[in-house]
Design a protein around this motif. Structure first.
Motif, PDB file in Angstrom:
ATOM      1  N   HIS A  60      14.836  -4.231 -13.109  1.00 32.73           N
ATOM      2  CA  HIS A  60      16.081  -4.710 -12.560  1.00 32.73           C
ATOM      3  C   HIS A  60      16.089  -6.131 -12.732  1.00 32.73           C
ATOM      4  O   HIS A  60      16.976  -6.754 -13.114  1.00 32.73           O
ATOM      5  CB  HIS A  60      16.326  -4.253 -11.159  1.00 32.73           C
ATOM      6  CG  HIS A  60      17.682  -4.880 -10.717  1.00 32.73           C
ATOM      7  ND1 HIS A  60      17.871  -5.687  -9.721  1.00 32.73           N
ATOM      8  CD2 HIS A  60      18.698  -4.137 -11.206  1.00 32.73           C
ATOM      9  CE1 HIS A  60      19.202  -5.858  -9.699  1.00 32.73           C
ATOM     10  NE2 HIS A  60      19.644  -4.802 -10.487  1.00 32.73           N
ATOM     11  N   ARG A  79      26.436   6.925  -4.143  1.00 33.28           N
ATOM     12  CA  ARG A  79      25.357   5.956  -3.816  1.00 33.28           C
ATOM     13  C   ARG A  79      25.715   5.439  -2.409  1.00 33.28           C
ATOM     14  O   ARG A  79      26.742   5.274  -1.834  1.00 33.28           O
ATOM     15  CB  ARG A  79      25.613   4.750  -4.834  1.00 33.28           C
ATOM     16  CG  ARG A  79      25.084   5.014  -6.365  1.00 33.28           C
ATOM     17  CD  ARG A  79      23.409   5.325  -6.575  1.00 33.28           C
ATOM     18  NE  ARG A  79      22.721   4.224  -6.583  1.00 33.28           N
ATOM     19  CZ  ARG A  79      22.490   3.469  -7.537  1.00 33.28           C
ATOM     20  NH1 ARG A  79      22.618   3.907  -8.829  1.00 33.28           N
ATOM     21  NH2 ARG A  79      21.487   2.530  -7.627  1.00 33.28           N
ATOM     22  N   THR A 116       3.654   0.248   1.292  1.00 35.50           N
ATOM     23  CA  THR A 116       4.500  -0.481   0.340  1.00 35.50           C
ATOM     24  C   THR A 116       4.855  -1.761   0.916  1.00 35.50           C
ATOM     25  O   THR A 116       4.930  -2.741  -0.169  1.00 35.50           O
ATOM     26  CB  THR A 116       5.920   0.480   0.404  1.00 35.50           C
ATOM     27  OG1 THR A 116       5.730   1.634   0.331  1.00 35.50           O
ATOM     28  CG2 THR A 116       6.683  -0.237  -0.651  1.00 35.50           C
ATOM     29  N   ASP A 164      21.139   2.032 -12.832  1.00 42.29           N
ATOM     30  CA  ASP A 164      21.377   0.742 -12.389  1.00 42.29           C
ATOM     31  C   ASP A 164      20.956   0.647 -10.830  1.00 42.29           C
ATOM     32  O   ASP A 164      21.631   1.134  -9.814  1.00 42.29           O
ATOM     33  CB  ASP A 164      22.983   0.554 -12.289  1.00 42.29           C
ATOM     34  CG  ASP A 164      23.541  -1.027 -12.112  1.00 42.29           C
ATOM     35  OD1 ASP A 164      22.672  -1.568 -11.630  1.00 42.29           O
ATOM     36  OD2 ASP A 164      24.713  -1.177 -12.189  1.00 42.29           O
ATOM     37  N   CYS A 165      19.940   0.075 -10.583  1.00 46.44           N
ATOM     38  CA  CYS A 165      19.150   0.337  -9.426  1.00 46.44           C
ATOM     39  C   CYS A 165      18.091  -0.804  -9.063  1.00 46.44           C
ATOM     40  O   CYS A 165      17.284  -0.951  -9.934  1.00 46.44           O
ATOM     41  CB  CYS A 165      18.449   1.664  -9.352  1.00 46.44           C
ATOM     42  SG  CYS A 165      17.735   2.018  -7.766  1.00 46.44           S
ATOM     43  N   SER A 166      18.224  -1.385  -8.073  1.00 44.97           N
ATOM     44  CA  SER A 166      17.205  -2.692  -7.804  1.00 44.97           C
ATOM     45  C   SER A 166      16.089  -2.216  -6.945  1.00 44.97           C
ATOM     46  O   SER A 166      15.167  -2.943  -7.224  1.00 44.97           O
ATOM     47  CB  SER A 166      18.168  -3.809  -7.000  1.00 44.97           C
ATOM     48  OG  SER A 166      18.467  -3.232  -5.825  1.00 44.97           O
ATOM     49  N   LYS A 167      16.050  -1.373  -6.179  1.00 49.48           N
ATOM     50  CA  LYS A 167      15.050  -1.340  -5.255  1.00 49.48           C
ATOM     51  C   LYS A 167      14.070  -0.302  -6.274  1.00 49.48           C
ATOM     52  O   LYS A 167      13.981   0.812  -6.874  1.00 49.48           O
ATOM     53  CB  LYS A 167      15.539  -0.077  -4.405  1.00 49.48           C
ATOM     54  CG  LYS A 167      14.384   0.078  -3.152  1.00 49.48           C
ATOM     55  CD  LYS A 167      15.163   0.438  -2.019  1.00 49.48           C
ATOM     56  CE  LYS A 167      14.515   1.319  -1.102  1.00 49.48           C
ATOM     57  NZ  LYS A 167      15.283   1.777  -0.108  1.00 49.48           N
ATOM     58  N   CYS A 168      12.914  -0.807  -6.309  1.00 57.04           N
ATOM     59  CA  CYS A 168      11.818  -0.326  -7.229  1.00 57.04           C
ATOM     60  C   CYS A 168      10.517   0.016  -6.506  1.00 57.04           C
ATOM     61  O   CYS A 168       9.595   0.845  -7.169  1.00 57.04           O
ATOM     62  CB  CYS A 168      11.472  -1.240  -8.398  1.00 57.04           C
ATOM     63  SG  CYS A 168      11.132  -2.825  -7.984  1.00 57.04           S
ATOM     64  N   ALA A 169      10.517  -0.570  -5.373  1.00 59.82           N
ATOM     65  CA  ALA A 169       9.030  -0.091  -4.614  1.00 59.82           C
ATOM     66  C   ALA A 169       9.478   1.274  -4.083  1.00 59.82           C
ATOM     67  O   ALA A 169       9.901   1.705  -3.236  1.00 59.82           O
ATOM     68  CB  ALA A 169       9.149  -1.263  -3.303  1.00 59.82           C
ATOM     69  N   LYS A 170       8.316   2.112  -4.602  1.00 65.15           N
ATOM     70  CA  LYS A 170       8.258   3.333  -3.975  1.00 65.15           C
ATOM     71  C   LYS A 170       7.513   3.599  -3.139  1.00 65.15           C
ATOM     72  O   LYS A 170       6.607   2.851  -2.928  1.00 65.15           O
ATOM     73  CB  LYS A 170       7.879   4.420  -5.480  1.00 65.15           C
ATOM     74  CG  LYS A 170       8.937   4.517  -6.421  1.00 65.15           C
ATOM     75  CD  LYS A 170      10.094   5.522  -5.942  1.00 65.15           C
ATOM     76  CE  LYS A 170      11.305   5.108  -6.979  1.00 65.15           C
ATOM     77  NZ  LYS A 170      12.164   4.159  -6.882  1.00 65.15           N
ATOM     78  N   LEU A 171       7.580   4.592  -2.061  1.00 65.75           N
ATOM     79  CA  LEU A 171       6.605   4.827  -0.822  1.00 65.75           C
ATOM     80  C   LEU A 171       5.269   4.915  -1.551  1.00 65.75           C
ATOM     81  O   LEU A 171       5.077   5.736  -2.490  1.00 65.75           O
ATOM     82  CB  LEU A 171       7.150   6.144  -0.268  1.00 65.75           C
ATOM     83  CG  LEU A 171       7.057   6.092   1.380  1.00 65.75           C
ATOM     84  CD1 LEU A 171       7.885   4.794   1.851  1.00 65.75           C
ATOM     85  CD2 LEU A 171       7.678   7.316   1.799  1.00 65.75           C
ATOM     86  N   MET A 172       4.538   4.199  -1.085  1.00 65.60           N
ATOM     87  CA  MET A 172       3.248   4.266  -1.391  1.00 65.60           C
ATOM     88  C   MET A 172       2.231   5.232  -0.601  1.00 65.60           C
ATOM     89  O   MET A 172       2.068   4.806   0.575  1.00 65.60           O
ATOM     90  CB  MET A 172       2.460   2.960  -1.517  1.00 65.60           C
ATOM     91  CG  MET A 172       3.211   2.039  -2.480  1.00 65.60           C
ATOM     92  SD  MET A 172       2.166   0.668  -3.254  1.00 65.60           S
ATOM     93  CE  MET A 172       1.575   0.089  -1.961  1.00 65.60           C
ATOM     94  N   SER A 173       1.495   6.136  -0.903  1.00 67.24           N
ATOM     95  CA  SER A 173       0.934   7.012  -0.086  1.00 67.24           C
ATOM     96  C   SER A 173      -0.373   6.443  -0.115  1.00 67.24           C
ATOM     97  O   SER A 173      -1.370   6.669   0.814  1.00 67.24           O
ATOM     98  CB  SER A 173       0.937   8.403  -0.695  1.00 67.24           C
ATOM     99  OG  SER A 173       0.569   8.593  -1.995  1.00 67.24           O
ATOM    100  N   GLN A 174      -0.680   5.933  -1.179  1.00 68.66           N
ATOM    101  CA  GLN A 174      -2.200   5.257  -1.324  1.00 68.66           C
ATOM    102  C   GLN A 174      -2.390   4.222  -0.466  1.00 68.66           C
ATOM    103  O   GLN A 174      -1.572   3.302  -0.079  1.00 68.66           O
ATOM    104  CB  GLN A 174      -2.164   4.881  -2.999  1.00 68.66           C
ATOM    105  CG  GLN A 174      -3.324   3.895  -3.036  1.00 68.66           C
ATOM    106  CD  GLN A 174      -3.030   2.376  -3.598  1.00 68.66           C
ATOM    107  OE1 GLN A 174      -2.096   2.259  -3.938  1.00 68.66           O
ATOM    108  NE2 GLN A 174      -3.902   1.554  -3.463  1.00 68.66           N
ATOM    109  N   SER A 200      12.586  -5.961  -4.722  1.00 66.54           N
ATOM    110  CA  SER A 200      14.128  -5.397  -4.665  1.00 66.54           C
ATOM    111  C   SER A 200      15.408  -6.443  -5.254  1.00 66.54           C
ATOM    112  O   SER A 200      16.223  -6.346  -5.476  1.00 66.54           O
ATOM    113  CB  SER A 200      14.679  -4.770  -3.525  1.00 66.54           C
ATOM    114  OG  SER A 200      13.868  -3.765  -3.080  1.00 66.54           O
TER     115      SER A 200
END
Lengths: 99, 379
Positions: free
Chosen positions: B335, B94, B294, A64-74, B308
């Motif tokens: 989500h 959390r 990001t 149950d987690c809304s944050k989907c943007a992962k840190l982009m190294s690219q 998000s």
């Protein structure tokens, strides 16, 4: 009318069938089931059970987690930069407005 | 006085939205099979903490948790809101963002405006941080007619994983009903704001993060201000770490936010054994550059919000009066999709979802369920 144009997205969200392109993870398979007589339940069985219950097995027990943007190294290279530049006021507004 | 009919649900997914939608639609629920086959079966600590929070802000709700914690019965009460005198401890498995996401929707429909002090983790890499709630989520609520001036989130102390120790004070107004939106103009990014923080470490980390982030965004936009928030002593909470949140503001008043934090991991799986084995944190330069990239990734998606907050956006659209709302988002997130399904499940409300062929974005339309604040005092 709108729905006819895009069966794919509507179906992806609401459709019963369809693929698991959005599905995540395998669940932790370490299980010690003492209540049921069955000590080991094959994972497929469990999944089948869920499907029978009308649940899309891809979504069961996802976190149950809304944050989907992962840190982009690219990095954004030069080519991409041209594209994203038009999302800024410093970019080519006319070109961006045309889209 | 008929017997209460419970809506039957299964699995541990979407726990927060299920509770939220159950309460808003006054639908009692039972949830079975909550992580039945896992090492830590049943409800997790943060889920029990969330149930307590719902109990705190409402009156007469009934929660029954069965034997192993794998089955739950929940009968919603009246949403009271109001001034909560005791600080509420959010379980540190959390961060506070996890609890805020359902809370800020729930308490819009309370009897009185909410004022609550929450303790726990203010920033981590998993949930939206308290900073982006201020810089992005509140602006989303504003679009739906929530009084922006009456919203506030004060960060009294910061708390990072694993031990937290952060403290925030949330004030949230109530509404009679929301206002439907037609929100498809994402505009152009005109400025970038942000804040870095450091707790129990040198403020030098912040300087490094800012320099790295600026290196990425400055060639694209010159109006960039990133503030610093160095904390020591009690306002720094119980754990060391640092992090950054950025928000891009567009010409049409959209706010695209991203955030992250570097801190030592929670050792929930090893229960304390990992204390000695502390891995090095990600270097600040990498964090600064990574988060800036990001942000560009989010901006490139051409949504009116960042990914998000898709869940929040869809929920608000669904809870509007019976008017049409139209919104533009980037790629549908996992989500977001789950939110759409939960909305259909509880409110029997389907969105019309159409990809915009010219951009990567998606346009969603729906007619609100006609939600009215029934708890509110009639004046």
């Amino acid at each position: 009318i709108l729905a006819r144009k895009s069966p794919s997205l509507m179906q992806l969200v609401y459709g019963e069938s369809t693929n698991n392109s959005t599905s995540m993870d395998e669940e932790n398979d370490s299980s010690e089931d003492e209540e049921n007589g069955d000590f080991f339940i094959p994972k497929e069985e469990i999944k089948k059970q869920y499907t029978r219950d009308g649940l899309d097995d891809g979504m069961v027990h996802t976190e149950d987690c809304s944050k989907c943007a992962k840190l982009m190294s690219q990095k954004w290279d030069e080519k991409d930069h041209g594209e994203i530049r038009n999302r800024f006021v410093s970019g080519n507004l006319a070109k961006a407005a045309r889209r | 006085m008929g017997k209460t009919v419970y809506k039957k649900l299964k699995g541990s997914q979407s726990f927060r939205q299920r509770l939220l939608l159950s309460t808003l639609s006054s639908t009692p629920i039972t949830i079975e099979d909550i992580r039945p086959n896992q090492t830590y079966s049943g409800l997790a600590k943060h889920e029990i903490s969330l149930l307590r929070l719902f109990d705190t802000v409402s009156d007469g709700c009934i929660v029954e948790i069965y034997e192993t914690g794998t089955k739950l019965k929940y009968k919603p009460g009246t949403i009271m809101g109001g001034r909560v005198n005791h600080p509420f401890q959010c379980d540190v498995s959390r961060s506070i963002g996890y609890y805020l996401e359902p809370l800020i929707v729930l308490c819009l429909f309370a009897k009185e405006p909410l004022n609550i002090r929450l303790k726990g983790i203010t920033n981590d890499s998993k949930d939206p941080s308290v900073d982006t709630f201020k810089s992005a989520a509140f602006h989303i609520l504003k679009r739906f007619g929530v009084d922006f001036e009456a919203m506030s989130l004060k960060i009294e102390s910061r708390g990072l994983p694993p031990n937290g120790g952060g403290e925030v004070v949330l004030s949230l107004p109530i509404v009679q009903s929301l206002t439907a939106v037609n929100w498809i103009d994402e505009g152009f990014v005109k400025k970038i704001r942000g804040v870095t923080f450091s707790t129990k470490v040198s403020s030098q980390f912040e300087t490094s993060m800012i320099r790295a982030a600026r290196g990425v965004v400055n060639p694209l936009v010159s109006d960039v201000h990133i503030f610093t928030d160095h904390r020591t002593g009690p306002p720094a909470g119980n754990s060391p770490g640092y992090g950054i949140s950025l928000v891009a503001e567009t010409t049409s008043g959209c706010y695209i936010s991203v955030d992250t934090a570097a801190a030592h991991v929670r050792d929930e799986d090893t229960s304390g054994l990992a204390d000695d084995v502390k891995k090095d944190l990600m270097p600040p330069e990498e964090i600064g550059e990574g988060i800036a990239n990001t942000l560009l990734g989010e901006i490139a998606q051409s949504g009116v919000i960042d990914s998000s907050y898709q869940g929040l956006l869809f929920l608000l659209c669904a809870l509007c009066p019976q008017d049409v709302s139209k919104v533009r988002v980037g790629k549908l997130s996992q989500h977001g999709i789950e939110t759409l399904r939960n909305i259909k499940d509880f409110l029997d409300l389907t969105f019309i979802i159409k990809p915009d062929p010219d951009t990567q974005s998606v346009i969603l339309k729906c007619i609100g369920c006609g939600m009215k604040n029934l708890s509110r005092k009639v004046s």
